[in-house]
Each structure stands twice: as C-alpha cells, then as structure tokens.
Design a protein around this motif. Structure first.
Motif, short mmCIF file in Angstrom:
data_model
loop_
_atom_site.label_atom_id
_atom_site.label_comp_id
_atom_site.label_asym_id
_atom_site.label_seq_id
_atom_site.Cartn_x
_atom_site.Cartn_y
_atom_site.Cartn_z
N SER A 11 0.87 -1.17 0.00
CA SER A 11 0.00 0.00 0.00
C SER A 11 0.90 1.21 0.00
CB SER A 11 -0.90 0.02 1.23
OG SER A 11 -0.13 0.04 2.39
N GLU A 168 -5.11 -3.40 -1.86
CA GLU A 168 -6.39 -4.02 -2.15
C GLU A 168 -7.34 -3.04 -2.82
OE1 GLU A 168 -7.89 -5.68 1.45
OE2 GLU A 168 -6.20 -7.06 1.72
N ASN A 169 -7.17 -1.75 -2.52
CA ASN A 169 -7.97 -0.72 -3.16
C ASN A 169 -7.07 0.48 -3.41
OD1 ASN A 169 -9.77 1.91 -2.89
ND2 ASN A 169 -11.09 0.26 -3.64
N TYR A 170 -7.03 0.92 -4.66
CA TYR A 170 -6.06 1.95 -5.04
C TYR A 170 -6.33 3.28 -4.35
CZ TYR A 170 -2.80 4.52 -8.00
OH TYR A 170 -1.75 5.28 -8.45
N ALA A 172 -8.10 3.87 -1.51
CA ALA A 172 -7.96 3.79 -0.05
C ALA A 172 -6.51 3.69 0.39
CB ALA A 172 -8.75 2.59 0.48
N GLU A 173 -5.68 2.97 -0.36
CA GLU A 173 -4.33 2.67 0.11
C GLU A 173 -3.21 3.39 -0.64
OE1 GLU A 173 -3.72 -1.50 1.65
OE2 GLU A 173 -5.33 -1.88 0.19
#
Length: 388
Positions: A11, A168-170, A172-173
C-alpha cells in the motif's frame, strides 16, 4: 546499528518514488539563473532520469538528516536505498514511445511482480558524518544539490525494504497516502538543510488541503500497533470518537495524556553567531557536476546526456541557451562544448526540414463570414474597447 529486515506492504508501494524521485518540471530560464541546479539537471537528463520501472531504480533520502542514539549522541546521515533487482534504464527513444503508448508501464510492472511473488527489495545504507567533520568539510553538507563522497563517507548497510503486498484498493491505500518528512520517529531528526526545513511544514499543509484536516485518521495513515492519544479534536470528516468526553486542553486535572519525556526531547547543539538571510547561490556549484560528467559517466552515457540536454534547450531563446551552455561549460569545458555543437546541429536540421516549410491546409470558414484583415485594429460594433 543492528541490521533489520523491514517488510512493507505495498500500500506504500508507490512511495517507491521514495522522496528520491522528484518529478521535476525543468524551466530553461530558471535553471540558467540558478547554477546550483546544474548537478541535479545532469542527473535528470542522464540515463538515470528514465528508469526502466520502479523496481530497477535506487532511492535516496536526498536531504541530510540527524540520527541520535539512546545516549543523546548525534551524527548527520544520508539514506540510500539500493535496488536488489539491479539498475536498468530506458533509452530516450523507448521512454518517448512508452510515455505515449503505455503510461501505466512502470506501475503495472511493479504490481505484476508483487502479484507473482517476485517481491522487489532494496538494501538500505547510511552515510555518516560527525558534527566535527561537518564543520570542516570543503562543501556545504546540508546543500541538497551536493552529494557526499562514498570514499570519505562510506556506505554502511543497516537493513532491507521489501514490498510484499499489492494494495487491495487503489484509492484507499495509495491515493490517500500522506507521506511527510515531518513524520519522524524518535532518533531521526532534521538537519539545518534549508529545503528540508521548508518541507517539514509544507507537506502537512498540502495533505490538509488535499485530504482534509483529519487526514491522519484515514486508516492508511494511522499507526498500525499504537493507540493515538492526543489533544487534537474536531474538524471536517472526524470519523473516530474525537476524544469522547476527555479534555481538549493541556495541562489538565482529569488524567489527560502526558508528553512522552523519553522521546519528546530533541537533540540540541550549542551555536553562537548572527542570524540573517544568506544567499547561497554563489557557492561552488560546478565541481561535483564536473566530477559526475568526467568520472562517473562513460563515453556513451555522456553522449546521451548531452543529446538530451541539447534537444531540450534547442527550443529556448538564444540568450537562454547561451547562459545554460556557460553553466555546463563551467562544470567541464567539454560538457558545454558538446551541448553547443549538438544544439547547432539540431537548429540546422530544423531549418532545412520539411516540417519547417510545411504549409497548413486551412479549411474555409463555416459558416462563411467576413473578418477584419490581419494587422488591422478591429472595431467592436457595439463601441466597447479593451483599453483601460
């Protein structure tokens, strides 16, 4: 210092630009007027300026930092992250092609490597300079445009950074990440580096503007294994308990958090003298640039470096070109000579090219209408004027 393997989830992968990769907009006029840029611009326009993906590039803290041990003893340091995948760079032709046809090339290369279990890693090194050495060294050790000789200040291996998980999520991370030089752990402190001093507050200001007042409450920016316990309250997008009913002032009589005395005191060093604004632009700006050109680069790399600079400068005005050439010649006469010859050749080729004599095929106005002839002063039919 004990070696330590540092396992990071990715991340933080796109911090891979580390602080070291600055996306620089090179203004031809500015770099000529600030000759201290000659060294960094030479790096930028060399092969190092177009790395073949994030995995095959080194990272540098660039700034000088201060490390303090448990006894309160301090030294100045520079951080290096050396790629364990090996350096790989793109040619100018390949870089031009990739940027126009495959702009996600570097991100996809990193993402796929991690997804396949081919975790990229970087070995971390320190260069160490004592306070006594800093006082007598022949250059300003806090100047961002200078490097420390690895002969005089050798690299010491201290750990390794490994990227072992993809986000896992662009959004969010990655999009919401908020790195800042002021986010320092105990034992790492800022030096008198002027550019670092500016970044200590400007990065956090930027995050507050981009992500909001409570950007440090976004999960990707919160501590993983510690409870945040301070007096910060309120503001837009407050998403946790906001201190509940505890006091929002210090000191108080209601068991509010106390400062950590063990890690809350920074190292200090006695200094005496006048405090004033000091222009540093006339310091030695060319010796290290000349050493880079003569001793670090080989013949092929020097050709590509001067090709890239000449191609960029050929579109500038003549007086700006001459000023830049003079700066590079001050670093090394052959450096300036090669750039000058290549600019001259480029200008000759442009003058004789079919592109220079190409005639535009202009379509008739639609709908048909009459316009004032070129060079005349058009009159507004309603009597308005642009003059103040």
């Amino acid at each position: 210092m004990q070696k330590e393997n540092i396992m990071l989830n990715s991340s933080s992968a796109l911090f891979l630009c580390f602080s070291f990769i600055f996306v620089i907009f090179v203004d031809r006029d500015f770099i000529g007027l600030r000759p201290e840029t000659a060294h960094q611009v030479s790096f930028l326009f060399s092969d190092r300026g177009t790395p073949d993906g994030y995995r095959h590039m080194n990272g540098y803290g660039s700034h000088t930092f201060k490390n303090v041990n448990s006894n309160g003893e301090a030294v100045y340091v520079k951080y290096h992250l050396k790629t364990d995948q090996g350096i790989a760079n793109l040619s100018a032709e390949d870089a031009d092609n990739i940027k126009s046809t495959d702009p996600d090339y570097a991100t996809r290369d990193l993402y796929n490597a991690i997804g396949e279990g081919n975790f990229p890693s970087w070995t971390m090194y320190l260069q160490v300079m004592t306070f006594e050495q800093a006082a007598t060294v022949s250059f300003n050790p806090f100047d961002l445009t200078k490097v420390w000789s690895q002969k005089n200040f050798p690299l010491t291996e201290v750990g390794r950074m490994v990227l072992d998980r993809n986000p896992e999520n662009y959004v969010a991370e990655v999009e919401q990440l908020a790195f800042a030089p002021s986010h320092m752990i105990p034992g790492i402190e800022p030096s008198p580096d002027k550019m670092l001093q500016a970044r200590l507050f400007s990065y956090s200001d930027t995050h507050r503007y981009r992500l909001g007042t409570n950007y440090q409450s976004i999960p990707v920016n919160m501590p993983l294994n510690a409870k945040v316990n301070n007096y910060q309250r309120d503001g837009s997008m407050m998403v946790h308990a906001n201190g509940a009913g505890s006091p929002n002032y210090f000191p108080n009589s209601f068991q509010g958090p106390q400062p950590d005395q063990a890690s809350g005191t920074w190292h200090s060093d006695f200094a005496s003298g006048d405090v004033l604004r000091h222009e540093t632009g006339d310091e030695d700006n060319f010796s290290q640039c000349g050493q880079f050109f003569r001793q670090v680069l080989d013949d092929g790399t020097r050709e590509r470096l001067t090709d890239n600079i000449a191609g960029h400068m050929s579109n500038a005005q003549e007086f700006i070109r001459q000023r830049a050439i003079s700066n590079f010649a001050a670093a090394d006469p052959n450096f300036g000579r090669m750039i000058s010859k290549k600019i001259h050749r480029i200008l000759q080729e442009k003058g004789s090219s079919s592109q220079a004599h190409r005639k535009r095929n202009v379509q008739p106005l639609h709908p048909p209408r009459s316009v004032p002839p070129k060079g005349s002063t058009p009159q507004c039919p309603y009597g308005f004027s642009s003059k103040l």
